[in-house]
Design an enzyme around this catalytic site. Structure first.
Site, PDB file in Angstrom:
ATOM      1  N   GLY A 258       0.698  -1.121  -0.017  1.00 42.51           N
ATOM      2  CA  GLY A 258       0.052  -0.011   0.039  1.00 42.51           C
ATOM      3  C   GLY A 258       1.016   1.185   0.131  1.00 42.51           C
TER       4      GLY A 258
ATOM      5  N   ASN B   2      -3.910 -13.168   2.556  1.00 46.12           N
ATOM      6  CA  ASN B   2      -4.672 -12.421   3.298  1.00 46.12           C
ATOM      7  C   ASN B   2      -4.331 -12.500   4.587  1.00 46.12           C
ATOM      8  OD1 ASN B   2      -7.150 -11.429   4.365  1.00 46.12           O
ATOM      9  ND2 ASN B   2      -8.049 -12.168   2.613  1.00 46.12           N
ATOM     10  N   ILE B   3      -4.596 -11.310   5.392  1.00 47.08           N
ATOM     11  CA  ILE B   3      -4.463 -11.348   7.167  1.00 47.08           C
ATOM     12  C   ILE B   3      -5.609 -12.174   7.445  1.00 47.08           C
ATOM     13  CG2 ILE B   3      -2.833  -9.330   7.306  1.00 47.08           C
ATOM     14  CD1 ILE B   3      -5.520  -7.866   8.038  1.00 47.08           C
TER      15      ILE B   3
ATOM     16  N   TYR C 261     -14.967   2.461   9.133  1.00 48.33           N
ATOM     17  CA  TYR C 261     -13.414   2.425   9.287  1.00 48.33           C
ATOM     18  C   TYR C 261     -13.042   3.307  10.511  1.00 48.33           C
ATOM     19  CZ  TYR C 261      -8.678   4.286   7.762  1.00 48.33           C
ATOM     20  OH  TYR C 261      -7.585   4.629   7.713  1.00 48.33           O
TER      21      TYR C 261
ATOM     22  N   LYS D   8     -10.839   1.592  13.691  1.00 42.50           N
ATOM     23  CA  LYS D   8      -9.713   2.132  14.185  1.00 42.50           C
ATOM     24  C   LYS D   8      -9.684   2.489  15.620  1.00 42.50           C
ATOM     25  CE  LYS D   8      -6.956   2.011  10.533  1.00 42.50           C
ATOM     26  NZ  LYS D   8      -5.680   1.326  10.428  1.00 42.50           N
TER      27      LYS D   8
HETATM   28  N1  SER Z   1      -6.973   8.323   4.536  1.00 44.52           N
HETATM   29  C1  SER Z   1      -7.948   7.675   5.215  1.00 44.52           C
HETATM   30  C2  SER Z   1      -9.453   7.622   4.527  1.00 44.52           C
HETATM   31  O1  SER Z   1      -9.250   8.663   3.959  1.00 44.52           O
HETATM   32  C3  SER Z   1      -8.227   8.343   6.597  1.00 44.52           C
HETATM   33  O2  SER Z   1      -7.271   7.839   7.454  1.00 44.52           O
HETATM   34  O3  SER Z   1      -9.981   6.773   4.646  1.00 44.52           O
END
Ligand code: SER
Length: 341
Positions: free
Chosen positions: A13, A54-55, A154, A158
């Site tokens: 990535g 894959n993790i 997301y 996190k």
């Molecule tokens: N760059 C990320 C996103 O846009 C934010 O941590 O999802």
């Protein structure tokens, strides 16, 4: 003595590629990677071993752990915020269950080695949820413990994984009286939007910044999915990797928490567009805000207070907005696309 092994997930990535170059240049660690897609040859040469997989594959992770003495984990693999809204359940699986698998591997390694494996985890500005644009403007730079009410899967993932890391570091198996030395050592950085001259992100919501820059550099028109007044903090990719490596080497005694904000500059989308137009005078950038993606950006703070990181481990970005654009982004990106022509 052989060099310690670092495991990097999501190595293919955006952050991963820059990190591999830096780890190689610094030469202190041997690197083993896991990513869904095979690493290109340029990056494979920096690694002791690379695994495509894959993790979520526990067997693969156990195999990696059985073959190497892993002293450090950089767990970078994740589905970003826009991608996560398209498939929230998958995001939860990868971002939470995947992280749990890696924590388990690091915990087992800590016990095996008899010392804490350092687990470096990139968290995100997405853990914040500003209740309104007015409050966002009023609040300015937010501290770690404020506004922890994310509006994306997301962001929730996190935030929860930060807690998991803190739990594993301080409390895992507390009933079993596991010795402190045998617990892992979790350290997390909340990044703002990141901009790299080498790569374009996929599936994020801060992508409007890097996307407009890379489109202009290639002579392509760009429609921004947020309006010109949308504002979130950003950071140049070399600084992001410096932050990860500095936190990795920080003296644990000096760390007062497991989670740290870092940031560099806070332009509006319109101000990014102005800088891009100045560098590429023909740039065709227009604004066609998407309601959902704009709402996500509006829910993220206009700035982050990174004084905890500055105080505990000497964080300071090398690239302010002028240096980021004039000395890193624009010259590197020009070279990158000239070479690929
Ligand atoms: N760059 C990320 C996103 O846009 C934010 O941590 O999802």
């Amino acid at each position: 003595m052989s060099k310690p092994v670092v495991l990097v997930t999501g190595a293919n990535g955006e952050i991963g590629r820059t990190l591999l170059q830096r780890l190689h240049a610094e030469g202190n660690y041997r690197v083993v990677t896991v990513d869904l897609t095979p690493l290109p040859e340029k990056y494979r040469q920096y690694c002791l071993e690379t695994y495509a997989g894959n993790i979520m594959d526990r067997y693969l992770l156990d195999q990696v752990a059985a073959h190497h003495e892993i002293e450090v984990v950089f767990h970078l693999a994740a589905l970003l915020s826009t991608r996560g809204e398209r498939d929230p359940e998958l995001a939860h699986q990868v971002n939470v269950e995947g992280t749990l698998h890696l924590l388990r591997v690091a915990q087992n390694q800590s016990q095996r080695l008899g010392r804490p494996v350092r687990f470096i985890f990139p968290s995100s500005i997405a853990v914040y949820g500003m209740p309104s644009v007015e409050e966002k403007t009023r609040a300015g730079a937010v501290v770690e413990d404020a506004y922890n009410t994310p509006i994306t899967m997301y962001g929730c993932n996190k935030l929860y994984c930060e807690h998991l890391g803190r739990y594993f570091t301080n409390y895992f198996r507390q009933l079993g009286a596991l010795a402190n030395a045998a617990r892992l050592d979790f350290r997390s950085i909340r990044f703002p939007g990141l901009i790299s001259a080498e790569t374009v992100p996929t599936g994020g919501t801060s992508d409007f910044g890097p996307e407009m820059l890379h489109a202009a550099a290639q002579g392509q028109a760009y429609k921004s999915f947020v309006g010109p007044d949308a504002r979130i903090p950003f950071m140049a990719m070399p600084d992001a990797v410096t932050a990860l490596l500095t936190l990795l080497e920080a003296d644990r005694e000096k760390l007062t928490d497991t989670v740290y904000n870092v940031t560099a500059f806070s332009p509006t989308a319109g101000q990014i567009a102005d800088r891009v137009r100045k560098a590429f005078p023909g740039a065709d950038i227009t604004f066609e805000p998407d309601a959902v993606r704009s709402k996500i950006v509006d829910s993220w703070p206009a700035d982050m207070d990174d004084s905890r990181a500055r105080k505990d481990w000497g964080w300071k970005p090398a690239y302010d907005v002028d240096r980021a654009f004039d000395e890193y982004l624009i010259p590197t990106i020009r070279k990158r696309y000239a070479e690929s022509r």
